[in-house]
Scaffold this active site. Structure first.
Site, PDB file in Angstrom:
ATOM      1  CB  CYS A  33       5.224   3.249  12.251  1.00 47.55           C
ATOM      2  SG  CYS A  33       4.600   1.979  13.320  1.00 47.55           S
ATOM      3  CB  ALA A  67       3.705   0.485  16.978  1.00 53.36           C
ATOM      4  CD  GLN A 109       0.987   2.135  19.875  1.00 53.81           C
ATOM      5  OE1 GLN A 109       1.597   2.206  18.810  1.00 53.81           O
ATOM      6  NE2 GLN A 109      -0.317   2.313  19.954  1.00 53.81           N
ATOM      7  CE1 TYR A 194      -0.243  -3.617  12.623  1.00 57.10           C
ATOM      8  CE2 TYR A 194      -1.158  -1.729  13.786  1.00 57.10           C
ATOM      9  CZ  TYR A 194      -0.546  -2.278  12.666  1.00 57.10           C
ATOM     10  OH  TYR A 194      -0.236  -1.477  11.590  1.00 57.10           O
ATOM     11  NE  ARG A 242      -3.906   5.331  19.555  1.00 55.11           N
ATOM     12  CZ  ARG A 242      -3.535   6.051  18.505  1.00 55.11           C
ATOM     13  NH1 ARG A 242      -2.780   5.521  17.576  1.00 55.11           N
ATOM     14  NH2 ARG A 242      -3.887   7.308  18.386  1.00 55.11           N
ATOM     15  NE  ARG A 337      -3.879  11.542   9.406  1.00 58.75           N
ATOM     16  CZ  ARG A 337      -5.077  11.280   8.911  1.00 58.75           C
ATOM     17  NH1 ARG A 337      -5.199  10.861   7.678  1.00 58.75           N
ATOM     18  NH2 ARG A 337      -6.161  11.450   9.649  1.00 58.75           N
TER      19      ARG A 337
HETATM   20  C1  LIG Z   1       2.848   7.780   9.634  1.00 57.69           C
HETATM   21  C2  LIG Z   1       1.864   7.198  10.617  1.00 57.69           C
HETATM   22  C3  LIG Z   1       2.261   6.165  11.449  1.00 57.69           C
HETATM   23  C4  LIG Z   1       1.383   5.658  12.417  1.00 57.69           C
HETATM   24  N1  LIG Z   1       1.826   4.703  13.299  1.00 57.69           N
HETATM   25  C5  LIG Z   1       1.038   4.341  14.343  1.00 57.69           C
HETATM   26  C6  LIG Z   1       1.553   3.542  15.400  1.00 57.69           C
HETATM   27  O1  LIG Z   1       2.737   3.217  15.448  1.00 57.69           O
HETATM   28  N2  LIG Z   1       0.695   3.168  16.376  1.00 57.69           N
HETATM   29  C7  LIG Z   1      -0.611   3.565  16.398  1.00 57.69           C
HETATM   30  O2  LIG Z   1      -1.339   3.202  17.310  1.00 57.69           O
HETATM   31  N3  LIG Z   1      -1.104   4.378  15.438  1.00 57.69           N
HETATM   32  C8  LIG Z   1      -0.310   4.788  14.439  1.00 57.69           C
HETATM   33  N4  LIG Z   1      -0.776   5.686  13.515  1.00 57.69           N
HETATM   34  C9  LIG Z   1      -2.114   6.283  13.710  1.00 57.69           C
HETATM   35  C10 LIG Z   1      -1.995   7.614  14.463  1.00 57.69           C
HETATM   36  O3  LIG Z   1      -1.475   7.432  15.765  1.00 57.69           O
HETATM   37  C11 LIG Z   1      -3.364   8.312  14.561  1.00 57.69           C
HETATM   38  O4  LIG Z   1      -4.225   7.497  15.307  1.00 57.69           O
HETATM   39  C12 LIG Z   1      -3.960   8.586  13.203  1.00 57.69           C
HETATM   40  O5  LIG Z   1      -3.011   9.193  12.332  1.00 57.69           O
HETATM   41  C13 LIG Z   1      -5.211   9.464  13.288  1.00 57.69           C
HETATM   42  O6  LIG Z   1      -4.903  10.711  13.874  1.00 57.69           O
HETATM   43  P1  LIG Z   1      -4.693  12.032  12.937  1.00 57.69           P
HETATM   44  O7  LIG Z   1      -5.930  12.172  12.113  1.00 57.69           O
HETATM   45  O8  LIG Z   1      -4.522  13.158  13.944  1.00 57.69           O
HETATM   46  O9  LIG Z   1      -3.479  11.802  12.114  1.00 57.69           O
HETATM   47  C14 LIG Z   1       0.065   6.176  12.514  1.00 57.69           C
HETATM   48  C15 LIG Z   1      -0.329   7.187  11.642  1.00 57.69           C
HETATM   49  C16 LIG Z   1       0.552   7.721  10.708  1.00 57.69           C
HETATM   50  C17 LIG Z   1       0.103   8.851   9.838  1.00 57.69           C
END
Ligand SMILES: Cc1cc2nc3c(=O)[nH]c(=O)nc-3n(C[C@H](O)[C@H](O)[C@H](O)COP(=O)(O)O)c2cc1C
Length: 376
Positions: A33, A67, A109, A194, A242, A337
């Protein structure tokens, strides 16, 4: 082909075929997001274009847009993107086209936040995720049983069967618009506490009307969504889900149910499952550390026949990502991230793992970067 000048490809660069769609490598930008729709209209704009476009140019195989809400009430915050109207669809179209032009599969998504809607966006200096209960950015939220997803105060009511049917239609309409906008994959957001997850988990679903109760009943909403989306989503594009593989609490949704559901979903036409975890309740109860969710992905991979499975969560170094693939725990890996910090992560990872500059998924416009200092 390998010869003296072209080193063996690292596993991250092996192409992947999902439902006949060729994906150039195993690295996925997961949905994140952006909370960037300042106009509160759900319409993506330049920010979303550069964010997703840069990571497509940076070498990801699939680029998943955040999302994206199927109804206004389904937004996590008023700043979220949407696909509930044609203006939003038309604004997504050039973004999807650009991502595809850079060689990535453009994905979106589709989500509904349920009881976790109407919250404070993740902007600096604000209490991200807290409900907004009044004012222009607040609205009454919906959940399977009127049970909030956390202990924070919530303005939530239980969905009627009419609400359920309307939401299923909204997901299908959004999927149709995603197709029209040129996306090559949709991912249904059944994770992170969610709406769909709220139906799956006994922690938040106490319905007694056929959408709550045993496994069959709690999974019915998602199964109906999949069936409705399949009616409008082209058979030759990718359909993904997911999932939170575990609530990490004894009385919640767990990995055995996830694997059982994955077996059903692969029969019902889902091609790809991305396995995350958690999202309900206040505290995180699960494991931590690099790759802490990989065992959940592995369980789905080993428990299904054809499902393409991706792992996600704290996988940041090229070696960690490579190991997930080489060990067979998953077919692909999401990097979230770390990709916010570095859109060119896939190129750098490929070079670090020994690929040549020609093999790395590098935009040709940036190829000169490999010439090194002193080159002209
Ligand atoms: C800024 C931000 C926004 C996120 N928005 C979503 C989202 O819209 N939908 C979702 O399923 N996960 C969302 N996540 C989770 C990420 O998709 C991911 O699963 C999570 O950051 C873990 O992966 P990483 O350790 O590589 O960052 C978000 C994470 C971050 C940091």
């Amino acid at each position: 082909m390998t010869d003296a000048t072209s080193p063996a490809l690292p596993a991250i660069l092996e192409p992947l075929t999902i439902n006949g769609v060729e994906v150039r490598n195993r690295l996925i930008l997961p949905p994140m997001c952006m909370y960037a729709c300042e106009a509160r209209d759900g319409v993506p704009h330049g920010w979303h274009f550069q964010h997703l476009g840069a990571r497509a140019a940076g070498g990801f195989g699939i680029v998943v847009a955040e999302a994206t809400a199927v109804t206004p009430k389904g937004r996590i915050s008023a700043w979220d993107t949407g696909l509930w109207n044609d203006e939003q669809r038309d604004a997504w179209a050039p973004i999807a086209a650009y991502v595809a032009a850079e060689g990535a599969v453009p994905a979106v998504q589709l989500g509904h936040a349920g009881a976790k809607a109407s919250t404070v966006p993740m902007h600096p200096g604000v209490p991200a995720g807290e409900p907004i209960l009044e004012g222009p950015d607040a609205w009454a939220t919906l959940s399977p049983s009127g049970v909030p997803a956390t202990s924070m105060p919530a303005n939530v009511r239980a969905m009627t069967e009419q609400d359920v049917a309307g939401t299923v239609r909204a997901f299908a309409d959004a999927a149709r618009r995603a197709d029209e906008a040129g996306f090559g994959a949709v991912q249904l957001h059944a994770a992170h506490g969610y709406l769909i997850h709220q139906f799956l988990s006994p922690l938040t679903n106490t319905r007694t009307d056929g959408y709550g109760g045993d496994f069959e009943e709690r999974t019915r909403f998602l199964r109906e969504l999949v069936a409705a989306v399949r009616e409008v989503w082209p058979a030759d594009k990718i359909l993904g889900v997911r999932i939170s593989g575990s609530d990490w609490v004894e009385e919640g949704w767990g990995i055995e149910e996830t694997v059982r559901l994955a077996r059903i979903l692969e029969e019902e036409g889902v091609h790809w499952m991305d396995v995350s975890s958690a999202g309900l309740g206040d505290r995180y109860h699960g494991p931590k550390g690099p790759g802490y969710q990989v065992p959940l992905a592995r369980a789905v991979k080993e428990g299904t026949q054809r499902m393409v499975v991706s792992a996600v969560g704290s996988l940041t170094t090229p070696q960690e990502v490579e190991e997930v693939l080489v060990s067979g725990a998953a077919d692909a890996v999401c990097v979230g991230r770390a990709a916010l910090a570095n859109p060119n992560g896939p190129v750098e990872a490929a070079l670090e793992l020994g690929a040549s500059a020609e093999q790395a998924p590098m935009a040709r416009q940036y190829f000169r970067a490999t010439w090194g200092p002193g080159a002209h």
